[in-house]
Design a protein around this motif. Structure first.
Motif, PDB file in Angstrom:
ATOM      1  N   GLN A 151       0.823  -1.203   0.080  1.00  0.00           N
ATOM      2  CA  GLN A 151       0.060  -0.003  -0.092  1.00  0.00           C
ATOM      3  C   GLN A 151       1.141   1.338   0.092  1.00  0.00           C
ATOM      4  O   GLN A 151       0.547   2.311  -0.684  1.00  0.00           O
ATOM      5  CB  GLN A 151      -1.076   0.067   1.342  1.00  0.00           C
ATOM      6  N   GLN A 152       2.097   1.277   0.742  1.00  0.00           N
ATOM      7  CA  GLN A 152       2.731   2.378   0.709  1.00  0.00           C
ATOM      8  C   GLN A 152       3.195   3.005  -0.751  1.00  0.00           C
ATOM      9  O   GLN A 152       3.118   3.928  -0.886  1.00  0.00           O
ATOM     10  CB  GLN A 152       4.188   2.163   1.347  1.00  0.00           C
ATOM     11  N   VAL A 153       3.536   1.958  -1.647  1.00  0.00           N
ATOM     12  CA  VAL A 153       4.105   2.430  -2.866  1.00  0.00           C
ATOM     13  C   VAL A 153       3.512   1.683  -4.100  1.00  0.00           C
ATOM     14  O   VAL A 153       4.183   1.756  -5.297  1.00  0.00           O
ATOM     15  CB  VAL A 153       5.606   2.128  -2.955  1.00  0.00           C
ATOM     16  N   ASN A 154       2.347   0.834  -3.909  1.00  0.00           N
ATOM     17  CA  ASN A 154       1.768   0.338  -5.162  1.00  0.00           C
ATOM     18  C   ASN A 154       2.778  -0.918  -5.911  1.00  0.00           C
ATOM     19  O   ASN A 154       2.974  -0.950  -6.923  1.00  0.00           O
ATOM     20  CB  ASN A 154       1.394   1.206  -6.111  1.00  0.00           C
ATOM     21  N   SER A 155       3.449  -1.478  -4.905  1.00  0.00           N
ATOM     22  CA  SER A 155       4.383  -2.517  -5.402  1.00  0.00           C
ATOM     23  C   SER A 155       3.655  -3.916  -5.004  1.00  0.00           C
ATOM     24  O   SER A 155       2.454  -3.967  -4.682  1.00  0.00           O
ATOM     25  CB  SER A 155       5.593  -2.645  -4.436  1.00  0.00           C
ATOM     26  N   GLN A 156       3.978  -4.965  -5.644  1.00  0.00           N
ATOM     27  CA  GLN A 156       3.360  -6.309  -5.883  1.00  0.00           C
ATOM     28  C   GLN A 156       4.069  -7.575  -5.079  1.00  0.00           C
ATOM     29  O   GLN A 156       4.074  -8.503  -5.893  1.00  0.00           O
ATOM     30  CB  GLN A 156       3.411  -6.495  -7.414  1.00  0.00           C
ATOM     31  N   LEU A 157       4.729  -7.017  -4.159  1.00  0.00           N
ATOM     32  CA  LEU A 157       5.241  -8.105  -3.183  1.00  0.00           C
ATOM     33  C   LEU A 157       4.274  -9.292  -3.161  1.00  0.00           C
ATOM     34  O   LEU A 157       2.962  -9.148  -2.693  1.00  0.00           O
ATOM     35  CB  LEU A 157       5.703  -7.657  -1.998  1.00  0.00           C
ATOM     36  N   PHE A 158       4.852 -10.589  -3.108  1.00  0.00           N
ATOM     37  CA  PHE A 158       3.925 -11.653  -2.995  1.00  0.00           C
ATOM     38  C   PHE A 158       4.760 -12.862  -2.455  1.00  0.00           C
ATOM     39  O   PHE A 158       5.879 -12.684  -2.267  1.00  0.00           O
ATOM     40  CB  PHE A 158       3.310 -12.227  -4.406  1.00  0.00           C
ATOM     41  N   VAL A 159       4.212 -13.618  -1.726  1.00  0.00           N
ATOM     42  CA  VAL A 159       4.733 -14.780  -1.272  1.00  0.00           C
ATOM     43  C   VAL A 159       5.054 -15.969  -2.116  1.00  0.00           C
ATOM     44  O   VAL A 159       4.141 -16.366  -2.740  1.00  0.00           O
ATOM     45  CB  VAL A 159       3.936 -15.409   0.345  1.00  0.00           C
ATOM     46  N   ASP A 160       6.399 -16.382  -2.463  1.00  0.00           N
ATOM     47  CA  ASP A 160       6.505 -17.333  -3.370  1.00  0.00           C
ATOM     48  C   ASP A 160       6.480 -18.676  -2.804  1.00  0.00           C
ATOM     49  O   ASP A 160       7.271 -19.037  -1.776  1.00  0.00           O
ATOM     50  CB  ASP A 160       8.067 -17.060  -3.762  1.00  0.00           C
ATOM     51  N   GLU A 161       5.348 -19.247  -2.910  1.00  0.00           N
ATOM     52  CA  GLU A 161       5.138 -20.351  -2.125  1.00  0.00           C
ATOM     53  C   GLU A 161       5.799 -21.795  -2.463  1.00  0.00           C
ATOM     54  O   GLU A 161       5.955 -22.439  -1.587  1.00  0.00           O
ATOM     55  CB  GLU A 161       3.476 -20.810  -2.489  1.00  0.00           C
ATOM     56  N   LEU A 162       6.411 -21.605  -3.725  1.00  0.00           N
ATOM     57  CA  LEU A 162       7.244 -22.715  -3.861  1.00  0.00           C
ATOM     58  C   LEU A 162       8.542 -22.595  -3.422  1.00  0.00           C
ATOM     59  O   LEU A 162       9.262 -23.570  -2.657  1.00  0.00           O
ATOM     60  CB  LEU A 162       7.402 -22.869  -5.516  1.00  0.00           C
ATOM     61  N   MET A 163       8.866 -21.326  -3.309  1.00  0.00           N
ATOM     62  CA  MET A 163      10.345 -21.171  -2.484  1.00  0.00           C
ATOM     63  C   MET A 163      10.124 -21.489  -0.838  1.00  0.00           C
ATOM     64  O   MET A 163      11.079 -21.933  -0.429  1.00  0.00           O
ATOM     65  CB  MET A 163      10.498 -19.713  -2.667  1.00  0.00           C
ATOM     66  N   LEU A 164       8.879 -21.129  -0.359  1.00  0.00           N
ATOM     67  CA  LEU A 164       8.523 -21.411   0.917  1.00  0.00           C
ATOM     68  C   LEU A 164       8.804 -22.759   1.149  1.00  0.00           C
ATOM     69  O   LEU A 164       9.260 -23.591   2.013  1.00  0.00           O
ATOM     70  CB  LEU A 164       7.283 -20.691   1.259  1.00  0.00           C
ATOM     71  N   ASP A 165       8.007 -23.507   0.198  1.00  0.00           N
ATOM     72  CA  ASP A 165       8.272 -24.962   0.334  1.00  0.00           C
ATOM     73  C   ASP A 165       9.648 -25.658   0.155  1.00  0.00           C
ATOM     74  O   ASP A 165       9.749 -26.591   1.193  1.00  0.00           O
ATOM     75  CB  ASP A 165       7.457 -25.817  -0.929  1.00  0.00           C
ATOM     76  N   SER A 166      10.410 -24.922  -0.468  1.00  0.00           N
ATOM     77  CA  SER A 166      11.581 -25.396  -0.665  1.00  0.00           C
ATOM     78  C   SER A 166      12.412 -25.092   0.720  1.00  0.00           C
ATOM     79  O   SER A 166      13.237 -25.846   1.198  1.00  0.00           O
ATOM     80  CB  SER A 166      12.281 -24.693  -1.731  1.00  0.00           C
ATOM     81  N   VAL A 167      12.164 -23.990   1.338  1.00  0.00           N
ATOM     82  CA  VAL A 167      12.852 -23.497   2.507  1.00  0.00           C
ATOM     83  C   VAL A 167      12.393 -24.378   3.600  1.00  0.00           C
ATOM     84  O   VAL A 167      13.336 -25.073   4.504  1.00  0.00           O
ATOM     85  CB  VAL A 167      12.444 -22.168   3.022  1.00  0.00           C
ATOM     86  N   ASN A 168      11.094 -24.954   3.771  1.00  0.00           N
ATOM     87  CA  ASN A 168      10.524 -25.813   4.713  1.00  0.00           C
ATOM     88  C   ASN A 168      11.077 -27.396   4.537  1.00  0.00           C
ATOM     89  O   ASN A 168      10.967 -27.938   5.489  1.00  0.00           O
ATOM     90  CB  ASN A 168       8.867 -25.655   4.618  1.00  0.00           C
ATOM     91  N   ALA A 169      11.377 -27.621   3.152  1.00  0.00           N
ATOM     92  CA  ALA A 169      11.799 -29.092   3.100  1.00  0.00           C
ATOM     93  C   ALA A 169      13.199 -29.194   3.673  1.00  0.00           C
ATOM     94  O   ALA A 169      13.521 -30.434   3.991  1.00  0.00           O
ATOM     95  CB  ALA A 169      11.797 -29.095   1.495  1.00  0.00           C
ATOM     96  N   MET A 170      14.091 -28.281   4.008  1.00  0.00           N
ATOM     97  CA  MET A 170      15.270 -28.467   4.550  1.00  0.00           C
ATOM     98  C   MET A 170      15.416 -27.747   6.049  1.00  0.00           C
ATOM     99  O   MET A 170      15.972 -26.599   5.827  1.00  0.00           O
ATOM    100  CB  MET A 170      16.465 -27.932   3.632  1.00  0.00           C
ATOM    101  N   PRO A 171      14.960 -28.006   6.863  1.00  0.00           N
ATOM    102  CA  PRO A 171      14.635 -27.034   8.028  1.00  0.00           C
ATOM    103  C   PRO A 171      15.953 -26.653   8.611  1.00  0.00           C
ATOM    104  O   PRO A 171      17.123 -27.432   8.458  1.00  0.00           O
ATOM    105  CB  PRO A 171      14.119 -28.347   9.327  1.00  0.00           C
TER     106      PRO A 171
END
Ligand code: GLU
Length: 307
Positions: free
Chosen positions: A151-171
């Motif tokens: 909302q501050q700057v009209n950016s389009q940040l989003f959560v990359d769910e595939l990246m998150l799965d990959s982060v979670n795959a290797m605790p």
């Protein structure tokens, strides 16, 4: 014709092209970290940069449509959000503000400091701050920050769910050890939710354009948050590139924050923002190409805040 006094907008496309090409060449000496499998697959050659001057000029080069996870580049924005919403006392009761000579994920540093994270740019500091974000679970907490930033700057940040799965795959045992140390010392209540939130925050993703717009908040976010922006920029300058921060203050003299994805955000007070994305990292975990480019721009345009 009115000549801009904004030094950053004097950068010529041909000059940027030459430096960016050399930056790609130099990045061959860097390594791509292996501990997040999807990140390890990043294209070593990809390079994107955007330079936004305060007078409105924008210069971009390379794979500008490429999205990438912010990883640790999210840390200044977590800090800014919490300063704006909870205030300085709540934040600095939870984390310190001193630089560290040890790596970004050092348990030794946390132990020396009796469990209080030394600064918000380290993993320990960001994990502790993740626990202060409003929201009943990790998804809500991350969403609150994401919405506020977009909302501050009209950016389009989003959560990359595939990246998150990959982060979670290797605790990440190291981050768990940091969290447990903070629980034992009373700086953290719930390690599981703090780590889940932290991992999501690191996977907030966007393009160099999104990140440069957000960087401009730190440069000219307005009177109401100017004091907090000053705090964040000072901490980026002293702690943003981890143990290389002091050396970079001499060589470059610009507040900056790097991430393990190869993202780098630099903010020049009164001038603008420089964002780059180039995955190969040096041994301190900073983008080889991003650092090279930043140093060239800083020297050529005399952008050091100490000039
Ligand atoms: N998710 C990463 C970690 O905690 C972020 C670190 C970084 O970007 O430097 O290891």
């Amino acid at each position: 014709m009115k000549i801009s006094t904004n030094k950053l907008s004097h950068l010529q496309p041909e000059q940027l092209n030459a430096w960016a090409t050399e930056a790609i060449n130099r990045s061959k000496s860097g390594q791509i970290p292996a501990y997040i499998p999807l990140l390890a697959q990043a294209d070593r050659q990809v390079f994107a940069v955007q330079i936004r001057a305060i007078d409105g000029q924008i210069l971009s080069w390379g794979s500008t449509a490429q999205t990438f996870p912010l990883m640790s580049v999210v840390k200044p924005f977590v800090l800014l959000y919490l300063l704006c919403t909870l205030g300085e006392k709540a934040v600095f009761d939870c984390v310190g503000c001193d630089p560290s000579e040890m790596p970004f994920n050092s348990l030794t540093q946390l132990e020396i400091d009796q469990g209080k994270p030394r600064n918000p740019m380290l993993n320990s500091g960001a994990i502790a701050l993740a626990s202060l974000l409003p929201g009943k679970n990790a998804v809500e907490r991350c969403q609150n920050l994401q919405t506020w930033l977009n909302q501050q700057v009209n950016s389009q940040l989003f959560v990359d769910e595939l990246m998150l799965d990959s982060v979670n795959a290797m605790p990440n045992q190291n981050n768990w050890d940091l969290a447990l140390e903070m629980v034992q010392s009373g700086y953290l209540q719930n390690s599981a939710i703090a780590l889940e939130t932290y991992n999501r925050l690191c996977c907030l993703s966007g393009t160099v354009d999104d990140l440069a717009k957000l960087g401009m908040v730190l440069v000219n976010g307005g009177e109401a948050i100017a004091e907090h922006c000053r705090t964040v920029k000072a901490l980026m300058a002293t702690c943003g590139l981890y143990e290389a921060s002091a050396r970079l203050a001499l060589r470059v003299g610009i507040p900056a924050k790097s991430g393990v994805s190869g993202a780098m955000l630099s903010v020049i007070p009164g001038e603008g923002a420089i964002v780059s994305y180039s995955p190969p990292l040096n041994k301190e975990g900073n983008s080889v190409g991003g650092l090279f480019l930043l140093e060239q721009i800083s020297k050529a345009l005399r952008l050091s805040v100490f000039d």
